[in-house]
Motif scaffolding. Structure first.
Motif, short mmCIF file in Angstrom:
data_model
loop_
_atom_site.label_atom_id
_atom_site.label_comp_id
_atom_site.label_asym_id
_atom_site.label_seq_id
_atom_site.Cartn_x
_atom_site.Cartn_y
_atom_site.Cartn_z
N MET A 357 0.81 -1.21 0.00
CA MET A 357 0.00 0.00 0.00
C MET A 357 0.85 1.27 0.00
O MET A 357 0.60 2.21 -0.76
CB MET A 357 -0.92 -0.01 1.22
N LEU A 358 1.87 1.32 0.87
CA LEU A 358 2.63 2.56 1.04
C LEU A 358 3.74 2.75 0.02
O LEU A 358 4.12 3.89 -0.27
CB LEU A 358 3.23 2.60 2.46
N TYR A 361 1.23 0.83 -4.18
CA TYR A 361 -0.11 1.26 -4.60
C TYR A 361 -0.32 2.77 -4.46
O TYR A 361 -0.75 3.44 -5.42
CB TYR A 361 -1.15 0.50 -3.79
N LYS A 362 -0.01 3.33 -3.29
CA LYS A 362 -0.24 4.77 -3.10
C LYS A 362 0.65 5.62 -4.01
O LYS A 362 0.17 6.63 -4.56
CB LYS A 362 -0.04 5.14 -1.62
N LEU A 365 -1.09 5.65 -7.28
CA LEU A 365 -2.23 6.56 -7.26
C LEU A 365 -1.77 8.01 -7.41
O LEU A 365 -2.38 8.80 -8.15
CB LEU A 365 -3.01 6.40 -5.95
N HIS A 366 -0.70 8.35 -6.69
CA HIS A 366 -0.18 9.73 -6.74
C HIS A 366 0.32 10.06 -8.15
O HIS A 366 0.09 11.17 -8.66
CB HIS A 366 0.95 9.88 -5.73
N GLN A 371 -7.37 10.34 -6.36
CA GLN A 371 -7.70 10.50 -4.95
C GLN A 371 -8.64 9.37 -4.52
O GLN A 371 -9.71 9.19 -5.11
CB GLN A 371 -8.37 11.86 -4.71
N GLU A 374 -10.00 7.05 2.40
CA GLU A 374 -9.29 6.19 3.34
C GLU A 374 -9.99 4.84 3.50
O GLU A 374 -9.35 3.79 3.62
CB GLU A 374 -9.18 6.89 4.69
N LEU A 377 -9.02 2.63 0.67
CA LEU A 377 -7.63 2.19 0.84
C LEU A 377 -7.54 1.05 1.85
O LEU A 377 -6.80 0.08 1.65
CB LEU A 377 -6.76 3.36 1.30
#
Length: 532
Positions: A357-358, A361-362, A365-366, A371, A374, A377
């Motif tokens: 995720m960190l 994936y995130k 997304l960035h 957007q 939460e 996510l």
């Protein structure tokens, strides 16, 4: 199966299940920070317990006792010598992480070398968890349960089929625990496991000595200390599973990697209230490692006096427990093994999801300017845990076919991931101009050379020594690249601490005490005293 044994098993697992239900209901997880880091609010006992019992799992209980039975006490070095590494991590590495405010190990590599290296290491971590950590925990748990409850005999089906069934049962339960509770609930389980682990660590040797002494503990202890004394030796020769020289080469590097870099370990520390709390937690875990041979190694020595020969030495611990312990106690220890498997499995799943995720994936997304709420996510994180869990459950039964002992297999496979990652981390700590290309070349060179040494060429060199040699050579290569192609702008540490970074004032006193105890344990189990 004995009814009292089942009652003993249900007694401890029932307490754990109730505590988990109560804790998870009281602290509902609604954010990624809560799921992965318990909102950075853990006290030192939770940190210490989380560290110790995420490390001490079914694989280590089964594997270390197997090696103690087939070899000697040299295997205790994996746990006991890690005290030095933990203290070094407490003093030098953890303060750096907390000052930077990072969430994962690849976060540091991203800051130091760039996003490409951070993403690459995230993928390596995930591969390691899916193909080694999680399957080995499930497999060891399945072996233990079959040895304790004799399912293959009771159900009258093949051993491999029983292992497959037990793996899927444990994996399913572990996945549910991980998704429902988050890190805080997992660390709460660790405290209960600690009580059960050290209780079992006293009870099983007690009943084991009573058994080999035919009812007299003093006779049993005398036999343990005077017969088969070679099994009491922790100072290994070149023919032993752990030669003593490896403690100062590859084993030190492996332990530094594990306690200072392994995501599912440092995640426990990064969830602490402040730096002082994390350092106290590491001290508590270090003390626990010095006591842990009671359940990790001593039963293996007792088994030498009970079983003259075993077809499947991986079942040494469960067979001993079911034979020498009263049924209720045997069931209680079986429950401890079950919870030990769950805690490490849950922590591995949680950290796999954290890395994905960190660090994957995130950032994706960035990059695409998306957007995501939460809540969504959080749902994606839990879905990824299910995928990882399923993969681990498919792989775990295949470990049945490995050679040279289950625990040796686990440590050798770890070599493909642990020291290579620690090497580029180490160079990132001590240099400021070594570029990202050096880290990538270093990783690839290390992994390929290690693979050749283990799978293609017979070097007749212990794998821990090979790891140390490759560490030195890889560092040299990275320094040469850094000299030829240095970073245009040297790396500088940027502080971004989320918690107080004031260190623990009295840590040095406890450091000396713990190191003295560590050395004393090796001296005790040596030709100077017990193995004389």
């Amino acid at each position: 199966m004995n009814a009292s044994m089942i009652i003993g098993f249900l007694f401890f697992t029932g307490i754990v299940a109730f505590a988990f239900w109560y804790k998870s209901g009281k602290t509902k997880v609604s954010t990624l920070n809560g799921l992965f880091f318990a909102n950075r609010s853990l006290g030192f006992l939770l940190v210490g317990g989380g560290l110790l019992f995420t490390n001490i799992n079914t694989a280590s209980i089964i594997g270390e006792n197997e090696l103690t039975y087939t070899n000697n006490m040299t295997v205790m070095a994996w746990g006991v010598s890690s005290v030095l590494a933990m203290l070094l991590v407490s003093e030098f590495i953890m303060p750096l992480y907390i000052k930077m405010g990072i969430a994962t190990t690849p976060d540091f590599l991203t800051t130091r070398y760039g996003r490409g290296v951070g993403k690459l290491v995230s993928v390596i971590f995930l591969v390691s968890y899916i193909f080694n950590l999680l399957p080995s925990v499930l497999y060891a748990g399945a072996v233990a349960f079959n040895g304790l409850f004799h399912f293959s005999y009771v159900w009258k089906i093949e051993y491999s089929t029983v292992i497959l069934i037990l793996v899927w049962i444990m994996g399913t339960i572990g996945c549910l625990f991980s998704m429902l509770g988050g890190l805080r609930a997992i660390t709460t389980l660790d405290i209960l496991l600690g009580v059960g682990f050290f209780t079992g660590g006293i009870l099983l040797p007690f009943f084991g000595l009573k058994y080999i002494g035919h009812g007299d503990i003093r006779v049993g202890l005398h036999q343990l200390l005077t017969v088969h004394k070679e099994h009491l030796n922790s100072i290994g020769s070149s023919s032993d599973a752990i030669p003593f020289g490896t403690l100062f080469t590859g084993m030190l590097l492996v332990n530094l990697y594990y306690w200072g870099t392994e995501q599912y370990i440092i995640q426990q520390v990064l969830s602490s209230k402040d730096l002082k709390t994390s350092q106290k937690g590491l001290a508590v875990a270090s003390l626990g490692k010095l006591i842990s041979p009671l359940l990790l190694n001593i039963p293996g020595i007792i088994a030498v006096h009970v079983f003259s020969k075993m077809n499947n030495t991986a079942e040494v611990f469960p067979r001993l427990d079911s034979l020498v312990s009263p049924p209720f106690i045997a069931g209680f220890i079986a429950a401890v093994i079950f919870v030990a498997a769950l805690t490490t499995f849950n922590a591995g799943l949680n950290s796999s999801s954290t890395l994905f995720m960190l660090n994957i994936y995130k950032p994706w997304l960035h990059k695409h300017s998306k957007q995501v709420p939460e809540k969504k996510l959080l749902r994606t994180a839990k879905q990824f845990e299910i995928v990882v869990c399923l993969a681990a459950m498919f792989i775990a039964p295949l470990i049945l076919f490995v050679k040279n002992g289950f625990y040796t297999y686990v440590q050798i496979v770890n070599g493909f991931f642990n020291v290579p990652i620690f090497t580029i981390m180490f160079m990132g700590f001590v240099t400021t101009k070594v570029p990202a290309i050096a880290a990538k070349v270093g990783l690839i060179f290390f992994i390929v050379c290690y693979a050749l040494s283990q799978l293609v060429f017979d070097t007749h060199i212990h794998f821990l020594h090979i790891l140390a040699i490759l560490f030195v050579v890889t560092c040299g290569i990275m320094l040469v690249i850094g000299k030829l192609y240095p970073m245009p702008v040297p790396y500088t540490l940027k502080l971004n601490n989320a918690v107080d970074i004031k260190p623990w004032k009295n840590r040095h006193y406890y450091t000396v005490i713990l190191l003295v105890l560590m050395i004393a344990l090796f001296v005790l189990f040596s030709p100077l005293i017990l193995a004389k």
